[in-house]
Design an enzyme around this catalytic site. Structure first.
Site, PDB file in Angstrom:
ATOM      1  N   GLN A   1       2.422  -5.891  -3.097  1.00  0.00           N
ATOM      2  CA  GLN A   1       2.718  -5.955  -1.649  1.00  0.00           C
ATOM      3  C   GLN A   1       4.024  -5.206  -1.345  1.00  0.00           C
ATOM      4  OE1 GLN A   1       1.823  -9.423  -3.071  1.00  0.00           O
ATOM      5  NE2 GLN A   1      -0.198  -8.535  -2.896  1.00  0.00           N
TER       6      GLN A   1
ATOM      7  N   ASP B   1       0.812  -1.218   0.000  1.00  0.00           N
ATOM      8  CA  ASP B   1       0.000   0.000   0.000  1.00  0.00           C
ATOM      9  C   ASP B   1       0.846   1.269   0.000  1.00  0.00           C
ATOM     10  OD1 ASP B   1      -2.251  -1.715   0.255  1.00  0.00           O
ATOM     11  OD2 ASP B   1      -1.885  -1.830   2.407  1.00  0.00           O
TER      12      ASP B   1
ATOM     13  N   LYS C   1       2.071   2.088  -5.195  1.00  0.00           N
ATOM     14  CA  LYS C   1       2.789   1.571  -6.375  1.00  0.00           C
ATOM     15  C   LYS C   1       1.992   1.766  -7.666  1.00  0.00           C
ATOM     16  CE  LYS C   1       3.167  -2.434  -4.370  1.00  0.00           C
ATOM     17  NZ  LYS C   1       2.778  -2.107  -2.984  1.00  0.00           N
TER      18      LYS C   1
ATOM     19  N   GLY D   1      -4.070  -4.385  -4.565  1.00  0.00           N
ATOM     20  CA  GLY D   1      -5.058  -3.420  -5.030  1.00  0.00           C
ATOM     21  C   GLY D   1      -4.304  -2.164  -5.412  1.00  0.00           C
ATOM     22  N   HIS D   2      -4.043  -1.989  -6.699  1.00  0.00           N
ATOM     23  CA  HIS D   2      -3.262  -0.832  -7.146  1.00  0.00           C
ATOM     24  C   HIS D   2      -4.206   0.260  -7.656  1.00  0.00           C
ATOM     25  CE1 HIS D   2       0.632  -3.379  -7.603  1.00  0.00           C
ATOM     26  NE2 HIS D   2       0.210  -3.260  -6.373  1.00  0.00           N
TER      27      HIS D   2
END
Ligand code: IMP
Length: 421
Positions: free
Chosen positions: A221, A13, A16, A40-41
């Site tokens: 991650q 988080d 990225k 979750g990007h």
């Protein structure tokens, strides 16, 4: 241009997705190499916000090839849903390729993930996406890979065999067995959709590299969720450090040029596990609220704390980071004073590196250096020189402590709120 790798340097988080979106301006290909839809990007373009879980963040740039590499674990149903959603919002997915060697995640993996968490003495706080069980099957050599999507008869046999094995486990643990016919119908529909995207992505990636094209490997991650180097067992099940790009993308370490580390100006963590600089007070709440620190995948509130330079230095060393992208600097705008953890105290011993045992890390207390805040908005800054002096000093201090160089700073969620240092 050769190959660049971008990884998270904390517990995920770090922002990225946004960075990759910015870096893909000059890129011909983006490759995901580990993890799955636990990631979750988030990418914001104009007034549109997208959260990508499996599709590489290069998808918004026309003509950029987006590879889901062999090291990724892929839930085919989730991938189809994500691709269909993109298409419904006018984003083409024609340039997506799915590795024929990537392992697939099915409903039984998700159920096994939940079962393990429910029964575990030490809960990990997983995302519940079946990541651990899918990598377990890969290592146990009973996984089902992308190449099977092209051979549905063979795939059906493998799927039924594995589903029956998992059903025994579920029934033995008082969990309802899966309806295998129902599950197969869903999997088959997803397989038919995905068939035209299945490729030998190792060949595609290496052809691009040989042709001198610009390739970016997109990590998911962060360093401390790495299966080897993270706060084990409170980790994910893949290699999240830069070395993972070679194994999970099928490329040689010789081809890598720059290694980007995305580093949030403070620290967050989701799920369980030690977190030395975690704040339980009003400052922690401010970071969470101002930073919008709620999981992009699960919506869980993130745990928040001050910047941990011990962790930062360790991850820069692990991944060989030569370019830092410091994100969310603006979240610190309202603080009178800011703390930076420069070492840990473990029973009177000063530690400068992350200890291996989570018991030691939990017992370690941060040794802080306090620096003055800047107390004004940085959101409109578009260069280092436009930042308040104390913010410039903060960045310099972070870089010095983690022994790397700040190359990009981000002061807000939008594409234009990012500048070169
Ligand atoms: P899993 O990857 O779902 O098995 O979860 C293992 C640990 O990694 C949990 O603590 C999760 O919260 C964490 N995790 C997995 N993916 C992400 C991510 O993309 N960002 C932050 N934490 C993550």
């Amino acid at each position: 241009m050769p190959v660049d790798v971008l990884v998270g340097t904390q517990w995920g988080d770090e922002g990225k997705g946004k960075l990759i979106d910015v870096l893909t301006r000059d890129v011909d290909m983006v490759v995901r190499f580990q993890g799955g839809n636990n990631a979750g990007h988030t990418v914001e373009i104009g007034d549109q916000k997208y959260v990508l879980h499996l599709v590489p963040s290069g998808i918004f740039r026309k003509g950029v090839k987006c590879l889901i590499g062999n090291g990724v674990v892929v839930d085919p149903i989730a991938l189809v849903a994500e691709m269909e959603n993109l298409v419904s919002r006018g984003v083409s997915v024609d340039d997506v390729q799915l590795s024929d060697r990537a392992h697939l995640i099915f409903e039984y993996h998700k159920r096994a993930d939940a079962l393990r968490e429910a029964g575990a003495k030490r809960k990990i706080g997983t995302t519940g996406r079946g990541i651990g069980p899918a990598y377990t099957d890969k290592a146990a050599r009973v996984g089902i890979r992308g190449c099977e999507l092209l051979h549905l008869d063979r795939m059906e046999n493998l799927f039924r065999e594995q589903a029956a094995r998992y059903n025994q486990l579920f029934v033995a643990n008082g969990v309802e067995a899966l309806n295998v016919d129902e599950q197969w119908t869903k999997v088959k529909a997803a397989a038919l959709y995905l068939q035209k995207y299945v490729q030998d992505t190792v060949v595609t990636a290496n052809e691009f590299i040989r042709a001198g094209k610009n390739v970016l490997f997109e990590g998911a991650q962060g360093a401390f969720l790495d299966i080897d180097h993270g706060t084990y067992p409170f980790v994910t099940s893949s290699t999240t450090t830069s070395g993972g790009a070679c194994a999970g993308g099928g490329i040689s370490p010789r081809s890598v040029r720059d290694i980007w580390g995305v580093m949030k100006a403070y620290t967050t963590r989701v799920g369980e596990g030690p977190f030395p600089t975690e704040l339980f007070d009003a400052d922690g709440n401010t970071l969470r609220e101002v930073g919008g620190e709620f999981g992009a995948t699960t919506g869980r509130p993130r745990r928040c704390g001050w910047f941990d330079a011990v962790a930062g230095r360790y991850s820069c060393m692990l991944s060989g980071i030569n370019k830092l992208a410091v994100t969310k600097l603006d979240v610190l705008d309202s603080f009178e004073e800011i703390k930076i953890c420069v070492a840990y105290d473990l029973n009177g011993r000063k530690l400068h590196y992350m200890p291996a045992s989570v018991e030691d890390l939990s017992a370690a207390t941060p040794i802080y250096e306090t620096v003055p805040g800047w107390n004004c908005s940085t959101a409109d800054a578009r260069s280092i020189a436009e930042l308040p002096v104390n913010a410039q000093k903060y960045l310099r201090r972070i870089a010095e402590l983690v022994e790397s160089n700040v190359a990009i700073v981000s002061v807000g969620p939008r594409r234009d709120q990012t500048f070169q240092a």
